[in-house]
Motif scaffolding. Structure first.
Motif, mmCIF file in Angstrom:
data_model
loop_
_atom_site.group_PDB
_atom_site.id
_atom_site.type_symbol
_atom_site.label_atom_id
_atom_site.label_comp_id
_atom_site.label_asym_id
_atom_site.label_seq_id
_atom_site.Cartn_x
_atom_site.Cartn_y
_atom_site.Cartn_z
ATOM 1 N N MET A 1 -6.863 3.684 -2.655
ATOM 2 C CA MET A 1 -5.481 3.534 -3.074
ATOM 3 C C MET A 1 -5.411 2.427 -4.118
ATOM 4 S SD MET A 1 -2.091 2.782 -2.751
ATOM 5 C CE MET A 1 -2.187 1.272 -1.829
ATOM 6 N N THR A 2 -4.839 2.726 -5.259
ATOM 7 C CA THR A 2 -4.783 1.760 -6.356
ATOM 8 C C THR A 2 -3.337 1.417 -6.692
ATOM 9 O OG1 THR A 2 -6.807 2.719 -7.269
ATOM 10 C CG2 THR A 2 -5.530 1.292 -8.731
ATOM 11 N N TYR A 3 -3.067 0.121 -6.765
ATOM 12 C CA TYR A 3 -1.723 -0.330 -7.133
ATOM 13 C C TYR A 3 -1.819 -1.760 -7.647
ATOM 14 C CZ TYR A 3 3.399 -0.691 -6.862
ATOM 15 O OH TYR A 3 4.726 -0.829 -7.164
ATOM 16 N N PHE A 4 -0.700 -2.271 -8.108
ATOM 17 C CA PHE A 4 -0.657 -3.668 -8.525
ATOM 18 C C PHE A 4 -0.807 -4.561 -7.289
ATOM 19 C CE2 PHE A 4 2.026 -1.144 -11.365
ATOM 20 C CZ PHE A 4 1.327 -1.319 -12.545
ATOM 21 N N ASN A 5 -0.986 -5.848 -7.550
ATOM 22 C CA ASN A 5 -1.239 -6.759 -6.440
ATOM 23 C C ASN A 5 0.057 -7.263 -5.794
ATOM 24 O OD1 ASN A 5 -2.632 -8.296 -4.619
ATOM 25 N ND2 ASN A 5 -2.882 -10.030 -6.011
ATOM 26 N N TYR A 6 0.888 -6.333 -5.406
ATOM 27 C CA TYR A 6 2.062 -6.696 -4.608
ATOM 28 C C TYR A 6 2.462 -5.492 -3.758
ATOM 29 C CZ TYR A 6 4.339 -4.903 -8.935
ATOM 30 O OH TYR A 6 4.708 -4.167 -10.032
ATOM 31 N N GLY A 8 5.565 -3.641 -3.342
ATOM 32 C CA GLY A 8 6.166 -2.611 -4.204
ATOM 33 C C GLY A 8 6.174 -1.221 -3.594
ATOM 34 N N ARG A 9 5.991 -0.249 -4.459
ATOM 35 C CA ARG A 9 6.069 1.148 -4.026
ATOM 36 C C ARG A 9 4.894 1.551 -3.127
ATOM 37 N NH1 ARG A 9 10.165 4.079 -6.253
ATOM 38 N NH2 ARG A 9 10.996 3.383 -8.235
ATOM 39 N N ALA A 10 3.773 0.836 -3.246
ATOM 40 C CA ALA A 10 2.571 1.265 -2.524
ATOM 41 C C ALA A 10 2.578 0.871 -1.046
ATOM 42 C CB ALA A 10 1.329 0.678 -3.189
ATOM 43 N N GLU A 11 3.429 -0.091 -0.676
ATOM 44 C CA GLU A 11 3.316 -0.657 0.673
ATOM 45 C C GLU A 11 3.484 0.403 1.759
ATOM 46 O OE1 GLU A 11 2.113 -3.486 0.937
ATOM 47 O OE2 GLU A 11 2.533 -4.274 2.932
ATOM 48 N N VAL A 12 4.389 1.351 1.517
ATOM 49 C CA VAL A 12 4.615 2.376 2.542
ATOM 50 C C VAL A 12 3.372 3.275 2.693
ATOM 51 C CG1 VAL A 12 5.793 3.976 0.966
ATOM 52 C CG2 VAL A 12 6.263 4.107 3.398
ATOM 53 N N ILE A 13 2.645 3.471 1.592
ATOM 54 C CA ILE A 13 1.380 4.239 1.680
ATOM 55 C C ILE A 13 0.374 3.446 2.505
ATOM 56 C CG2 ILE A 13 -0.525 5.270 0.380
ATOM 57 C CD1 ILE A 13 1.348 5.595 -1.996
ATOM 58 N N ARG A 14 0.314 2.123 2.248
ATOM 59 C CA ARG A 14 -0.612 1.276 3.019
ATOM 60 C C ARG A 14 -0.259 1.345 4.507
ATOM 61 N NH1 ARG A 14 0.614 -2.932 -1.315
ATOM 62 N NH2 ARG A 14 -0.981 -2.628 -2.907
ATOM 63 N N TYR A 15 1.053 1.233 4.830
ATOM 64 C CA TYR A 15 1.488 1.330 6.236
ATOM 65 C C TYR A 15 1.021 2.645 6.851
ATOM 66 C CZ TYR A 15 4.895 -2.535 5.746
ATOM 67 O OH TYR A 15 5.495 -3.738 5.554
ATOM 68 N N MET A 16 1.247 3.734 6.092
ATOM 69 C CA MET A 16 0.946 5.052 6.662
ATOM 70 C C MET A 16 -0.549 5.214 6.905
ATOM 71 S SD MET A 16 3.654 7.644 4.937
ATOM 72 C CE MET A 16 3.218 8.951 6.099
ATOM 73 N N LEU A 17 -1.362 4.675 6.003
ATOM 74 C CA LEU A 17 -2.814 4.766 6.184
ATOM 75 C C LEU A 17 -3.243 3.980 7.420
ATOM 76 C CD1 LEU A 17 -3.767 4.503 2.407
ATOM 77 C CD2 LEU A 17 -4.312 6.444 3.893
#
Lengths: 157, 157
Positions: A1-6, A8-17
């Protein structure tokens, strides 16, 4: 998973993983803190690495996907988080889209460069959009078709 | 299916209902031409009729749902328009979201009241956002994983 270092929009993907118990690589890139949909310079021939010039992206078996909500729905399918019926899925997705509408209004306001215009948008958010959305959510939760503590009953969706 | 008396956000739902060969009632309402997300006055006790104060809505077996894209995905599930695998579904949804990003930028521009600000947004759309999106779509189509004339091969998704 690639995103900026905050988050943001990616956090929900991180949670789901994490919820799905999946090992993943949390790649953080620094593009001078540019927000997701700002133009990103893609080196010639690397278009496959950044479809639609957007972050976050998720690489699955060598293929790269973008669009946060689409990725989340894919993970929800994988991890069986969509409820039992197509209508359950519709319920949960409808609520996600309504939350996203509100988030997008905040993002539009924050990105508005003209200060006067930004203040107007902020005022509209505080006085109209947010209270209306919150009251709709209240009403929806009162009338929701499933019992239990979660949207779809007794389990997270 | 309830919406204002124009194509707008509802048209794709209407198309899908036709593709699916479903009989439906095409209810057109007139709220002085207000766009979808403008505040709509919901008569007391009628909140169930207009969840989240939004149109379009689709009534399915007496239950009312909103959010165009969620409704479309539900219909795609019913009519088997999502391809064969979860990854096919992710592909088609990713493309829909990318198109929607562009549509939303147009809507934001059109709704901007300040003329100078609106012209700036229009210029950004014409000179930056739209060409970038179109070139991304071109690149995506060239590299798409399925052969055939459609996104997911030989059938509409």
């Amino acid at each position: 998973m690639t995103y900026f270092n905050y988050r943001g929009r990616a956090e929900v993907i991180r949670y789901m993983l994490v919820v799905g118990g999946v090992q993943y690589e949390d790649i953080r890139v620094d593009l001078e803190g540019k927000p997701t949909r700002d133009p990103v310079t893609v080196p010639q021939g690397c278009e496959k690495q950044l479809p639609f010039n957007q972050l976050p992206t998720l690489e699955i078996d060598g293929e790269i996907f973008c669009q946060t909500k689409s990725i989340c729905r894919y993970l929800a399918t994988l991890f069986d988080l969509h409820g039992e019926t197509a209508k359950d899925r519709l319920y949960s997705e409808m609520v996600v889209e309504c939350v996203d509408d509100l988030v997008n209004d905040v993002i539009i306001m924050r990105r508005t460069k003209n200060e006067e215009q930004r203040n107007e948008l902020l005022e509209e958010l505080i006085n109209t959009t947010a209270p209306r959305a919150i009251s709709s959510f209240d009403c929806f939760i009162k009338n929701k078709p499933h019992g239990g503590p979660y949207l779809l009953g007794n389990r997270v969706s």
